[in-house]
Design a protein around this motif. Structure first.
Motif, PDB file in Angstrom:
ATOM      1  N   CYS A  23       0.846  -1.192   0.000  1.00 22.16           N
ATOM      2  CA  CYS A  23       0.000   0.000   0.000  1.00 22.16           C
ATOM      3  C   CYS A  23       0.889   1.253   0.000  1.00 22.16           C
ATOM      4  O   CYS A  23       1.820   1.356   0.809  1.00 22.16           O
ATOM      5  CB  CYS A  23      -0.902  -0.025   1.227  1.00 22.16           C
ATOM      6  N   CYS A  25       0.285   3.976   1.075  1.00 21.35           N
ATOM      7  CA  CYS A  25       0.042   4.827   2.233  1.00 21.35           C
ATOM      8  C   CYS A  25       0.613   4.211   3.512  1.00 21.35           C
ATOM      9  O   CYS A  25       1.436   4.811   4.187  1.00 21.35           O
ATOM     10  CB  CYS A  25      -1.458   5.066   2.361  1.00 21.35           C
ATOM     11  N   CYS A  26       0.191   2.953   3.843  1.00 23.53           N
ATOM     12  CA  CYS A  26       0.617   2.356   5.120  1.00 23.53           C
ATOM     13  C   CYS A  26       1.769   1.373   4.946  1.00 23.53           C
ATOM     14  O   CYS A  26       2.401   0.990   5.933  1.00 23.53           O
ATOM     15  CB  CYS A  26      -0.564   1.687   5.804  1.00 23.53           C
ATOM     16  N   CYS A  37      -4.382   0.041   0.029  1.00 22.53           N
ATOM     17  CA  CYS A  37      -5.236  -0.939   0.709  1.00 22.53           C
ATOM     18  C   CYS A  37      -6.626  -0.324   0.966  1.00 22.53           C
ATOM     19  O   CYS A  37      -6.772   0.902   0.974  1.00 22.53           O
ATOM     20  CB  CYS A  37      -4.589  -1.420   2.004  1.00 22.53           C
ATOM     21  N   CYS A  40      -6.911   2.285   3.953  1.00 26.66           N
ATOM     22  CA  CYS A  40      -6.387   3.631   3.677  1.00 26.66           C
ATOM     23  C   CYS A  40      -7.285   4.345   2.669  1.00 26.66           C
ATOM     24  O   CYS A  40      -7.566   5.532   2.812  1.00 26.66           O
ATOM     25  CB  CYS A  40      -4.957   3.553   3.141  1.00 26.66           C
TER      26      CYS A  40
END
Ligand SMILES: [Zn+2]
Ligand SMILES: [Zn+2]
Length: 247
Positions: A23, A25-26, A37, A40
Motif C-alpha cells: 500500500c 500509504c501504510c 489498501c 487507507c
C-alpha cells in the motif's frame, strides 16, 4: 492466444509472490494487487468537487481567493494536504515510492475528466523543480505524474517549462520591453505554444503563486489557455502561516 493469456496470468501471479504490492500509504501488502489498501482508501481526504471554487481549487467554504486574479483559467485538485493523502505524498517524495505516481495520476485523471469536460488540451506541461531538489530526490514528482497523465490521455508531454537560469535565452520573438517584464519572474518557457490549450501539472498547490508564474511563462510563449491540475492542495490557514514565515 488463450495459452498466451494463461502464461501471462501465471507470470503476473509469480511477480506478485516475488514482489508483493504494498500500500502506497501504510506500506502493508495489499491483497488484491491494488496500489492502496482498502482501509487507507476509505479514509482519503478527497476534495468535494461539487463545492470547488473554480479559481483556486479549494472547497468554497475554505476559499479566500476573491482578491486574486489568477492567470490560469481553473485549478482542480484531488485531495486536501492532510492525513492519509498527505502520508502518500510524503512517502512518494521523501522515501522515493515512485509507484505513488500511478496512484496520483489515476486519481487526477478521473478529476480532470469530470471537471475539465469543456476543454480540449493540446499539450501537458509540468512545474519544474530546482537542481538542488532534483539531486536530493533523484526525480521530479510532478514530471512523473505528468508522464503518466500524458499516456492516459494520449496528449503530448511538453518539458519546456524551466526554472530561469541567467544564461538561458529568452523568447526571441518578443520585444525588449516584454522580455524585460518577463525577466522579473522565476519560470521560463522557450517552446512556441501559439494558440494551444495547456494542462499544467503540479504535485501540491500551496499559495497558487508557482502555478500562476508558470502560467505566465506559458502564456508568454503563446499559449491560449492554461488549466491547472494538482494532486493536492493545502488549507488556506497553512498558507497564511507559510506566507508569514517567508516574510
Ligand atoms: Zn494502507
Ligand atoms: Zn478560491
Amino acid at each position: 492466444m488463450k495459452m498466451l493469456g494463461r502464461l501471462k496470468d501465471i507470470f503476473e501471479a509469480f511477480l506478485d509472490i516475488m514482489y508483493p504490492i504494498k500500500c502506497c500509504c501504510c506500506g502493508e501488502i495489499t491483497r488484491n494487487g491494488s496500489i492502496i489498501c482498502a482501509d487507507c482508501f476509505k479514509n482519503l481526504e478527497y476534495i468535494n468537487q461539487d463545492k470547488r471554487c473554480k479559481a483556486c481549487g479549494r472547497e468554497k467554504s475554505s476559499c479566500h481567493c476573491g482578491m486574486y486574479v489568477w492567470r490560469f483559467c481553473e485549478l482542480v485538485s484531488v485531495f486536501r494536504y492532510e492525513g492519509y493523502a498527505k502520508r502518500i505524498m510524503l512517502r512518494f517524495k521523501i522515501n522515493g515510492k515512485r509507484r505513488s505516481a500511478d496512484f496520483f495520476a489515476k486519481e487526477m485523471a478521473l478529476c480532470i475528466q469530470s471537471e475539465y469536460k469543456d476543454y480540449s488540451f493540446d499539450e501537458i506541461c509540468y512545474v519544474p523543480i530546482s537542481r538542488t531538489s532534483y539531486n536530493k530526490r533523484g526525480f521530479n514528482q510532478s514530471k512523473l505524474i505528468a508522464e503518466k497523465l500524458s499516456k492516459i490521455f494520449d496528449i503530448r508531454l511538453n518539458s519546456s517549462l524551466k526554472i530561469k537560469h541567467k544564461r538561458l535565452p529568452q523568447h526571441k520573438s518578443k520585444s525588449r520591453e516584454e522580455r524585460l517584464i518577463n525577466s522579473q519572474y522565476k519560470y521560463v518557457c522557450n517552446s512556441t505554444l501559439t494558440g494551444k490549450t495547456i494542462l499544467l501539472i503540479d504535485d501540491i498547490s500551496t499559495t497558487g503563486a508557482t502555478l500562476d508564474d508558470c502560467t505566465r511563462a506559458l502564456l508568454f510563449a503563446g499559449a491560449d489557455k492554461v488549466c491547472c491540475a494538482t494532486a493536492m492542495i493545502t488549507s488556506y490557514d497553512k498558507d497564511k502561516k507559510k506566507i508569514k514565515k517567508e516574510k
